[in-house]
Scaffold this motif. Structure first.
Motif, mmCIF file in Angstrom:
data_model
loop_
_atom_site.group_PDB
_atom_site.id
_atom_site.type_symbol
_atom_site.label_atom_id
_atom_site.label_comp_id
_atom_site.label_asym_id
_atom_site.label_seq_id
_atom_site.Cartn_x
_atom_site.Cartn_y
_atom_site.Cartn_z
ATOM 1 N N ILE A 161 0.818 -1.218 0.000
ATOM 2 C CA ILE A 161 0.000 0.000 0.000
ATOM 3 C C ILE A 161 0.850 1.265 0.000
ATOM 4 O O ILE A 161 0.309 2.376 -0.028
ATOM 5 C CB ILE A 161 -0.936 0.013 1.229
ATOM 6 N N GLY A 162 2.174 1.129 0.047
ATOM 7 C CA GLY A 162 3.040 2.315 0.038
ATOM 8 C C GLY A 162 4.488 1.949 0.295
ATOM 9 O O GLY A 162 4.849 0.770 0.374
ATOM 10 N N ILE A 163 5.309 2.978 0.421
ATOM 11 C CA ILE A 163 6.733 2.791 0.699
ATOM 12 C C ILE A 163 7.119 3.715 1.836
ATOM 13 O O ILE A 163 6.764 4.897 1.848
ATOM 14 C CB ILE A 163 7.599 3.101 -0.528
ATOM 15 N N LEU A 164 7.861 3.172 2.804
ATOM 16 C CA LEU A 164 8.433 3.962 3.890
ATOM 17 C C LEU A 164 9.940 4.051 3.644
ATOM 18 O O LEU A 164 10.607 3.026 3.518
ATOM 19 C CB LEU A 164 8.139 3.322 5.244
ATOM 20 N N SER A 165 10.446 5.292 3.546
ATOM 21 C CA SER A 165 11.858 5.496 3.186
ATOM 22 C C SER A 165 12.538 6.387 4.201
ATOM 23 O O SER A 165 11.927 7.313 4.752
ATOM 24 C CB SER A 165 11.972 6.147 1.796
ATOM 25 N N SER A 166 13.798 6.076 4.464
ATOM 26 C CA SER A 166 14.662 6.979 5.230
ATOM 27 C C SER A 166 15.868 7.320 4.354
ATOM 28 O O SER A 166 16.404 6.452 3.664
ATOM 29 C CB SER A 166 15.118 6.330 6.540
ATOM 30 N N GLY A 167 16.259 8.594 4.375
ATOM 31 C CA GLY A 167 17.341 9.024 3.478
ATOM 32 C C GLY A 167 18.359 9.910 4.183
ATOM 33 O O GLY A 167 17.996 10.754 5.006
ATOM 34 N N GLN A 168 19.599 9.713 3.831
ATOM 35 C CA GLN A 168 20.691 10.545 4.347
ATOM 36 C C GLN A 168 21.139 11.507 3.256
ATOM 37 O O GLN A 168 21.356 11.107 2.109
ATOM 38 C CB GLN A 168 21.870 9.666 4.784
ATOM 39 N N ASP A 169 21.301 12.792 3.617
ATOM 40 C CA ASP A 169 21.804 13.809 2.675
ATOM 41 C C ASP A 169 23.319 13.644 2.564
ATOM 42 O O ASP A 169 24.064 13.942 3.507
ATOM 43 C CB ASP A 169 21.456 15.210 3.182
ATOM 44 N N ILE A 170 23.773 13.148 1.414
ATOM 45 C CA ILE A 170 25.214 12.895 1.227
ATOM 46 C C ILE A 170 25.817 13.881 0.220
ATOM 47 O O ILE A 170 26.877 13.621 -0.355
ATOM 48 C CB ILE A 170 25.456 11.442 0.766
ATOM 49 N N THR A 171 25.139 15.024 0.002
ATOM 50 C CA THR A 171 25.640 15.999 -0.963
ATOM 51 C C THR A 171 27.035 16.494 -0.577
ATOM 52 O O THR A 171 27.948 16.536 -1.407
ATOM 53 C CB THR A 171 24.683 17.197 -1.055
ATOM 54 N N GLY A 172 27.191 16.863 0.693
ATOM 55 C CA GLY A 172 28.499 17.345 1.150
ATOM 56 C C GLY A 172 29.565 16.290 1.008
ATOM 57 O O GLY A 172 30.690 16.573 0.592
ATOM 58 N N ARG A 173 29.202 15.029 1.371
ATOM 59 C CA ARG A 173 30.185 13.950 1.265
ATOM 60 C C ARG A 173 30.592 13.714 -0.180
ATOM 61 O O ARG A 173 31.770 13.523 -0.498
ATOM 62 C CB ARG A 173 29.596 12.664 1.851
ATOM 63 N N LYS A 174 29.613 13.797 -1.099
ATOM 64 C CA LYS A 174 29.918 13.620 -2.518
ATOM 65 C C LYS A 174 30.856 14.712 -3.007
ATOM 66 O O LYS A 174 31.791 14.476 -3.782
ATOM 67 C CB LYS A 174 28.622 13.622 -3.331
ATOM 68 N N LYS A 175 30.574 15.969 -2.567
ATOM 69 C CA LYS A 175 31.457 17.073 -2.973
ATOM 70 C C LYS A 175 32.861 16.864 -2.438
ATOM 71 O O LYS A 175 33.852 17.129 -3.130
ATOM 72 C CB LYS A 175 30.885 18.395 -2.473
ATOM 73 N N MET A 176 32.944 16.377 -1.179
ATOM 74 C CA MET A 176 34.264 16.125 -0.598
ATOM 75 C C MET A 176 34.983 15.008 -1.359
ATOM 76 O O MET A 176 36.196 15.091 -1.603
ATOM 77 C CB MET A 176 34.122 15.767 0.878
ATOM 78 N N GLU A 177 34.224 13.975 -1.726
ATOM 79 C CA GLU A 177 34.846 12.891 -2.493
ATOM 80 C C GLU A 177 35.344 13.396 -3.843
ATOM 81 O O GLU A 177 36.440 13.054 -4.289
ATOM 82 C CB GLU A 177 33.834 11.761 -2.689
ATOM 83 N N THR A 178 34.517 14.245 -4.492
ATOM 84 C CA THR A 178 34.930 14.811 -5.784
ATOM 85 C C THR A 178 36.159 15.689 -5.613
ATOM 86 O O THR A 178 37.116 15.624 -6.406
ATOM 87 C CB THR A 178 33.777 15.634 -6.391
ATOM 88 N N ALA A 179 36.139 16.531 -4.552
ATOM 89 C CA ALA A 179 37.289 17.410 -4.307
ATOM 90 C C ALA A 179 38.539 16.588 -4.023
ATOM 91 O O ALA A 179 39.644 16.928 -4.478
ATOM 92 C CB ALA A 179 36.998 18.353 -3.149
ATOM 93 N N LEU A 180 38.367 15.482 -3.248
ATOM 94 C CA LEU A 180 39.513 14.626 -2.928
ATOM 95 C C LEU A 180 40.069 13.991 -4.199
ATOM 96 O O LEU A 180 41.294 13.937 -4.396
ATOM 97 C CB LEU A 180 39.085 13.556 -1.924
ATOM 98 N N ARG A 181 39.161 13.531 -5.080
ATOM 99 C CA ARG A 181 39.640 12.954 -6.342
ATOM 100 C C ARG A 181 40.351 14.009 -7.191
ATOM 101 O O ARG A 181 41.384 13.738 -7.806
ATOM 102 C CB ARG A 181 38.454 12.355 -7.109
ATOM 103 N N ASP A 182 39.778 15.211 -7.187
ATOM 104 C CA ASP A 182 40.413 16.296 -7.962
ATOM 105 C C ASP A 182 41.799 16.613 -7.409
ATOM 106 O O ASP A 182 42.753 16.830 -8.175
ATOM 107 C CB ASP A 182 39.538 17.544 -7.935
ATOM 108 N N LYS A 183 41.903 16.673 -6.076
ATOM 109 C CA LYS A 183 43.207 16.974 -5.472
ATOM 110 C C LYS A 183 44.217 15.868 -5.761
ATOM 111 O O LYS A 183 45.389 16.152 -6.019
ATOM 112 C CB LYS A 183 43.045 17.171 -3.962
ATOM 113 N N GLN A 184 43.739 14.609 -5.715
ATOM 114 C CA GLN A 184 44.648 13.512 -6.018
ATOM 115 C C GLN A 184 45.103 13.573 -7.471
ATOM 116 O O GLN A 184 46.281 13.362 -7.786
ATOM 117 C CB GLN A 184 43.961 12.171 -5.724
ATOM 118 N N ALA A 185 44.143 13.903 -8.373
ATOM 119 C CA ALA A 185 44.502 14.032 -9.787
ATOM 120 C C ALA A 185 45.475 15.185 -9.988
ATOM 121 O O ALA A 185 46.414 15.099 -10.782
ATOM 122 C CB ALA A 185 43.233 14.246 -10.630
ATOM 123 N N LEU A 186 45.229 16.289 -9.241
ATOM 124 C CA LEU A 186 46.134 17.435 -9.329
ATOM 125 C C LEU A 186 47.523 17.063 -8.830
ATOM 126 O O LEU A 186 48.532 17.441 -9.444
ATOM 127 C CB LEU A 186 45.559 18.600 -8.509
#
Length: 815
Positions: A161-186
């Motif tokens: 009859i429906g879906i019950l969902s819980s969600g974590q905001d990982i936007t900051g973590r994703k940005k940090m991961e992207t920044a970390l990859r960029d720094k490693q590439a740099l």
């Protein structure tokens, strides 16, 4: 009867007794039920209290949970959302609950896909995704990345009859991961560019970690194997292994001792490279070596360059000795209180009029004239103290005139010696002062114009404007500079389809002058807008556009406006010529002339002495013989360019000075014609290959106004040039003398398009022009007529359509 009655009484008594018994049982049963109801009621009340407590706790969890709690029905409508979810979406709960989740809070790029998944889950076609990432869209259109945990909600019959969902905001973590990859590439890119890699040696398990660049330095595929210390030593050149091993041991024994060693390696392909390694050893709590960390740099090219520099040191010393700039090296004495000459090159000694051998060992204050008075001595002391290089110009004036100008560059060598490089740029500074004076007069002239005047660069932005332009818009000069042509048009005109922008675009595209009319919103004045292209000499393309506007409503000043517009039209034509004639020859003189003169004077004898048939070489694609032949010609050309600049600047200064009405000057018309041709040099070169002069040597001088006569020649010559259909056509200027009435006759004849009779009748009328579409003002000939009348002269024309036109001016020789 009595017996029957007794039986009845007995039955009644029995029934009474049974009834009383039943009543007693009923009362007991009632009491039992009441006790059961009371106990059940207490139990229900306790359960209700627990349920309320659970609801309060659940509400607290929903309110303060960091995760988004979301409940959707089978259609995707939002049934429940917690406080954190409201924060993420940027809306209060009552504005969220009841809305379609997908239509309102999922970005367009993912909406159809997410809704399709939801529908399949609701229809039982696929299992719910327990964990997934997706984007949600907040009220301010910000996209956030949410990591979801989804659980299907079932009814008592087991239907979804429906879906019950819980969600974590990982936007900051994703940005940090992207920044970390960029720094490693740099970091990886920086290591690859600098050829520097880092490594770590874990001593306990003898495992060495290399960055990608270390693999490249050692010639192995990246991450192709995990090396050990023995693998590393196999790369080390056999002759350097003992040195490397001792350096490693010393650093491990003493953590304060840096591991710093330069050695050779042999790659798998057999090539030999030189590397520098810097690192440090570390010990555990017991004092036992635990690991080493360091970096390795491929310095093969550096070593090669150092060897090459060492081999060419003699050549550089020879070059310094033959430089046109003065080079002197000083040694500080008395802790920098004074300096003595250690060396000075030939040019340096010549520039300060000393003998190079005689000044060595002498104090600079006794050899270099004005070194203290002009501030150079203090510069030497500051550079000696700070080690930072400094630039210091020195100017000497005599009677307010520049006598000498030195450009001084002071450096401190690692040895502590002070190097002074100096050049005598006196002629350059004198020329620069003259150019600045000319520029000041030029800008003063333009600012004196009553009409607004603006200069647009190729990117359609304003790079200069006069004060009248700022006054027109009631703003400052600074606020106008940098505006685009469209922005300027919007500020000036209320009409969005104003002619300004199209005129500028047409002038840049077609290289033609433009004419239009618009109304200013600042004062409701009606403006005649004109654009004049300035051509770049080398490419022949339009580099700038001059735009001016004339208020045609001021009829009482029509004559003044006409004279000023004519001057501006002439100025627009001359600007390209002036810019080219000043900049290019001047650059030739300032940068090439002195260098070539000094180099040729010093090198030519050496080249001549060392020249043999066996060691023939080329210089700049020229043979030795061609160099000997061409260089003097180059120097002569530069000298000629210098003189040409002087003439042009002098003519420009004369042209832009305030117009004089003095009619008593003695004027050489031959000189006026030559000066006019010089000012129109670029225009002539562009329009014709055939300009013919017929001027006798014995033409007498006349009395009049030099500037007005020059304007007459310029305007008539411009008209002749503009009428030519191509460069093969001729313009001829003739100057003659009539003895019978003592007058000069100036004739400017062209092989242009000619004029019909109707045009001939109106040619001298103000505002009449046949070239309105190309920027003609209709004022040039009217101005000529006015000036000729002032000189008591006359002008007439002879023309034939398709053949050409002759303008004949007769000027009396007034006493």
């Amino acid at each position: 009867m009595k017996i029957a009655k007794k039986e009845q009484i007995a039955n009644l008594q029995q029934e009474k007794a049974d009834l009383e018994k039943a009543n007693r049982e009923l009362a007991e049963l009632k009491n039992h039920f009441e006790r059961q109801v009371k106990a059940r009621t207490a139990e229900l009340e306790e359960r209700n209290r627990q349920l309320r407590d659970s609801e309060i706790e659940a509400q607290k969890y929903l309110t303060f949970a960091e995760a988004i709690i979301l409940r959707l029905d089978i259609t995707g409508k939002i049934i429940l959302i917690n406080h954190r979810g409201c924060q993420i979406l940027g809306l209060p709960e009552h504005k969220i609950v009841g809305k379609d989740w997908f239509a309102n809070f999922i970005p367009d790029s993912q909406r159809d896909f997410v809704r399709q998944i939801h529908n399949k889950i609701m229809g039982g076609e696929m299992e719910a995704h327990e964990y997934q990432e997706s984007l949600v869209l907040s009220s301010n259109n910000e996209e956030r990345i949410i990591y979801w945990h989804n659980i299907p909600e079932l009814d008592k019959q087991g239907r979804i009859i429906g879906i019950l969902s819980s969600g974590q905001d990982i936007t900051g973590r994703k940005k940090m991961e992207t920044a970390l990859r960029d720094k490693q590439a740099l970091l990886d890119t920086a290591q690859e560019i600098s050829h520097i890699g880092n490594w770590r040696w874990q001593i306990a398990d003898n495992r060495v970690e290399w960055s990608d660049e270390v693999y490249r330095i050692f010639g192995k595929p990246i991450q192709s194997f995990i090396p050990t210390i023995e693998d590393f030593k196999e790369f080390v050149h056999p002759d350097d292994r003992n040195k490397v091993g001792l350096a490693i041991k010393a650093s491990l024994d003493d953590p304060n001792l840096e591991y710093n060693v330069e050695h050779r390696i042999i790659r798998p392909d057999g090539t030999e490279r030189t590397v520098r390694e810097i690192g440090r050893g570390f010990q555990d709590d017991s004092g036992k070596p635990s690991h080493m960390i360091g970096m390795v740099q491929d310095i093969t090219e550096q070593k090669r360059i150092a060897a090459a520099l060492l081999e060419t040191e003699t050549s550089y010393r020879s070059l310094v000795e033959n430089m046109s700039s003065g080079v002197a090296v000083f040694q500080a004495i008395d802790k920098g209180e004074d300096f003595i000459f250690k060396s000075i090159n030939h040019a340096g000694a010549r520039l300060i009029d000393v003998d190079a051998k005689e000044v060595l060992g002498h104090r600079v204050s006794g050899v270099f004239p004005g070194v203290k008075e002009l501030g150079l001595f203090n510069v030497l002391q500051r550079v000696h103290k700070s080690g930072s290089k400094e630039y210091h110009p020195m100017a000497q004036h005599i009677e307010e005139r520049l006598y000498r100008w030195f450009e001084n560059f002071v450096y401190c060598l690692p040895s502590g010696e002070i190097v002074l490089i100096y050049e005598d740029n006196t002629e350059y500074r004198r020329a620069l002062e003259e150019l600045r004076k000319s520029d000041f007069m030029f800008r003063g002239l333009l600012n004196a114009f009553h009409d607004p005047l603006l200069l647009f660069a190729k990117d359609r932005t304003i790079i200069w404007c006069n004060e009248s332009a700022a006054e027109l818009l009631s703003t400052s000069l600074k606020s106008l500079v940098g505006l685009s042509s469209q922005e300027f048009s919007n500020k000036l005109c209320s009409n969005p389809n104003s002619c300004i922008q199209p005129l500028i675009e047409e002038s840049f595209t077609n290289g033609k002058s433009g004419v239009g009319r618009t109304t200013s919103t600042t004062n409701n004045s009606i403006l005649d807008i004109r654009t004049f292209p300035i051509f770049q000499q080398e490419q022949g393309s339009v580099s700038h556009i001059i735009l001016t506007g004339t208020d045609i409503g001021e009829k009482t000043y029509i004559q003044e406006q006409a004279m000023r517009s004519a001057r501006l039209a002439t100025l627009g034509v001359l600007s390209a010529s002036i810019a080219h004639e000043i900049n290019n020859p001047n650059n030739t003189i300032l940068f090439n002339g002195p260098v070539l003169e000094d180099i040729w004077r010093d090198i030519a004898p050496i080249l001549q002495q060392s020249k043999t048939d066996e060691n023939s070489v080329n210089f700049g694609n020229l043979s030795f013989e061609q160099v000997v032949e061409k260089v003097p010609t180059l120097l002569a050309d530069m000298t000629q360019s210098s003189r040409r600049i002087q003439r042009i600047v002098a003519q420009l200064k004369f042209l832009v000075r305030k117009e004089s009405n003095d009619m008593s000057e003695t004027v050489d018309m031959a000189a006026v014609i030559n000066d006019s041709i010089g000012l129109l040099h670029n225009k002539i070169q562009k329009m014709t290959n055939n300009l013919i002069l017929d001027i006798p040597n014995d033409i007498p001088k006349i009395t009049g106004n030099n500037q007005q006569l020059e304007q007459i020649v310029i305007n008539l010559l411009l008209n002749a040039l503009e009428s030519l259909p191509d460069r093969s056509c001729t313009v001829k200027i003739t100057l003659g003398f009539k003895k019978h009435n003592e007058s000069l006759v100036l004739t400017i004849a062209d092989e242009g398009c000619g004029m019909d009779a109707k045009t001939m009748e109106s040619i001298l009328e103000p505002m009449f022009t046949t070239r309105a579409d190309s920027g003609g003002t209709g004022l040039g000939l009217a101005v000529c007529k006015e000036f000729i009348v002032r000189h008591q002269g006359a002008i007439h024309f002879e023309s034939e359509v398709g053949t050409g036109t002759s303008a004949i001016v007769e000027l009396p020789i007034l006493k």
